[in-house]
Structures are given as C-alpha cells and as structure tokens.
Design an enzyme around this catalytic site. Structure first.
Site, PDB file in Angstrom:
ATOM      1  N   SER A 152       0.839  -1.204   0.000  1.00 36.40           N
ATOM      2  CA  SER A 152       0.000   0.000   0.000  1.00 36.40           C
ATOM      3  C   SER A 152       0.873   1.254   0.000  1.00 36.40           C
ATOM      4  CB  SER A 152      -0.964  -0.040   1.194  1.00 36.40           C
ATOM      5  OG  SER A 152      -1.975   0.927   1.069  1.00 36.40           O
ATOM      6  N   ASP A 229     -10.122  -5.707  -3.274  1.00 36.77           N
ATOM      7  CA  ASP A 229      -9.553  -4.606  -2.492  1.00 36.77           C
ATOM      8  C   ASP A 229     -10.453  -3.377  -2.635  1.00 36.77           C
ATOM      9  OD1 ASP A 229      -7.964  -2.432  -1.574  1.00 36.77           O
ATOM     10  OD2 ASP A 229      -6.137  -3.539  -2.057  1.00 36.77           O
ATOM     11  N   HIS A 262      -7.359  -5.978   0.918  1.00 40.65           N
ATOM     12  CA  HIS A 262      -6.180  -5.153   1.187  1.00 40.65           C
ATOM     13  C   HIS A 262      -5.444  -5.556   2.465  1.00 40.65           C
ATOM     14  CE1 HIS A 262      -4.013  -1.488   0.025  1.00 40.65           C
ATOM     15  NE2 HIS A 262      -4.004  -1.097   1.285  1.00 40.65           N
TER      16      HIS A 262
END
Length: 284
Positions: A152, A229, A262
C-alpha cells in the site's frame, strides 16, 4: 546500547531471531524503531542479504513481523527481513494524530519540505540512508545485497526508491501499492501537507511520473493486487503503472488475485512468492 542501537526485545523464531530495536536517526532528528529477522545461518556468523519491507498506513515496525508469516520462508532461504516504523514518533505536531492517513503512522516515505513536517518527516532519507546504515553496520547482513518490498503506502515507497536509486537495490516488489499518489486522494492529501501545493514537486515521489521521466529499474517489478480490495479503483490503480511501464520499457508482472482484499491475510497469502522473487536476485 549495542552497535548504535538499543535492543527492545529479541525472540527465537524458526531457528533464527526476530528482534525489535531503536536507534538515533539524523534524518528525522530523533529515535526511530525498526525490526530485523536474522535467519539461522546469520547466527552462525554468515553475512546474509536483506529484504526491506515498507509497511502501509497506520502500521509500525512490528506489524509485518507479527502478521505476515514471512520468517519461515526467510529462514529457509537464508535472508534477513528488515522493517521500520511508518513515521517519526518523537516530534509531535498539532493534529498529527487526527487522521489515520496523515501524520502519525503515515509518513508516505517522502522528505517533507513544508513546515512543520520538514523538521522530522524525512522518511525517504531515513530508509535509504539511516536505516540501511544501521542494519548493515550493526548486524551480520551483507552490505549492498538488498531488495525492497512494500504494501500500500509502503508499496509506493518501494517502487519510488527502486526507480530513483536503482543501483541501491537488487530487486523490488509490491503488494497492493499506491502507484500514482499524485492523482489519488491519499497521495493528494499527504503530498499537499508534506510537499506543498506545487504538484510538479510531487512527481519525484510518484512511480508513474518517474517512469514518464525515463526512470527504469533494471529487473522485473513484481506486483500482486487483490480484486476485492476496496481501495483498488479509488486509490491504487495498478493499471496506470503497467501502462507507464509499457511506455518506458520497464519489465513488470502484475498479478490480479481473485477475491483478495487489502489486508494482511492477502499479504500472508503471497509473501512467500515475493520473498522467492527477491531471492532470485539476492541469492542467484
């Protein structure tokens, strides 16, 4: 105090040692926390290569070590794992903990130029200078044999560091990275606060823009991204990176993982493949 760092705790793990440490950083002007996993062969006096993992928003130096399940594979391969905190913690600013995507736990791996953040929020220099120096001088880790991996916000950091300083890294990969922070809400918020309103200055910390400027990493970039995600379309947009790679001649492998989100469940599912990707470059 040992070799420039303080030991916070150390734990036997898969025949090696998972340790948590603190050291002074000139880049941030105060203490920073980091972790190192040393595989069994490092405990026998052999110097080993290292993979540096850059974590995402709200994480600390402990998150990856506790949740990713990476030590088993690192022990098998004979590689060290290094992680660090995601922002300075010593230099507090008004409102620095008011939002989860800016300030504490959200340094975005940039060197801030805007007051008051510029005094301590220099995470790019911290990772690429202070952290590497502390690790390679204080642990049985071979100088210069390193890969960078991130998730991320940390995936953004890994891609940017590899493209800006390709000679410093033998390998790079990312899990659900923010590939073009200049054009998504997370990045716009962080870059405005840390770097100011001139968007031209943001391009130095944007992997898509770096590729457009001609930056190329000399080996394949591996990216995994979950199709479930919730940040995929609004914040991550990996297709923009792949398109820029095509135009720049950059080798890239984007693997879309059906049904994955995620979270660290996603990271744990594919961390072995990422470490083996790095091992090809670091171990031959």
């Amino acid at each position: 105090m040992t070799a420039g760092y303080t030991v916070r705790s150390e734990h036997r793990c898969y025949g090696g040692v998972q340790g948590f440490y603190e050291h002074p950083s000139a880049s941030v002007g105060g203490p920073m926390r980091f972790s190192v996993y040393l595989p069994p062969k490092a405990l026998k006096g052999e110097r080993v290569p290292a993979v540096y993992f850059l974590a995402g928003l709200t994480c600390t130096e402990e998150t990856f070590a506790a949740k990713a399940g990476a030590q088993r594979v690192a022990a098998e391969l004979g590689m060290a794992l290094v992680t660090c905190d995601t922002s300075p913690r010593h230099a507090r600013q008004p409102g620095d903990d008011a939002a989860w995507d800016f300030g504490q736990g959200a340094g975005f791996y940039v060197d801030a130029t805007e007051a008051p953040w510029s005094g301590a929020y220099r995470m790019y220099s911290y990772v690429t200078r202070d952290l590497i120096e502390a690790v390679e001088s204080g642990f049985p880790i071979e100088e210069g044999r390193r890969g960078v991996l991130g998730h991320s916000m940390g995936g953004h950091g890994a891609l940017v560091m590899a493209l800006r300083e390709p000679g410093a890294w033998a390998s790079v990969s990312a899990l659900a990275p923010i590939v073009g922070p200049s054009a998504v809400p997370w990045g716009e918020k962080a870059f405005t606060g840390y770097l100011g309103s001139d968007r031209e200055t943001w391009k130095a910390y944007d992997a898509v823009e770096l590729l457009k400027r001609g930056a190329v990493f000399p080996a394949e970039v591996l990216i995994d991204q979950g199709t479930a995600d919730k940040f995929l379309d609004g914040q991550l947009q990996p297709e923009r990176f792949v398109e820029a790679c095509g135009a720049a001649g950059q080798q890239v492998s984007l693997r879309m993982r059906d049904g994955y989100d995620h979270s660290y469940y996603f990271i744990a599912s594919f961390i072995e493949e990422h470490l083996r990707h790095h091992a090809k470059a670091l171990l031959g």
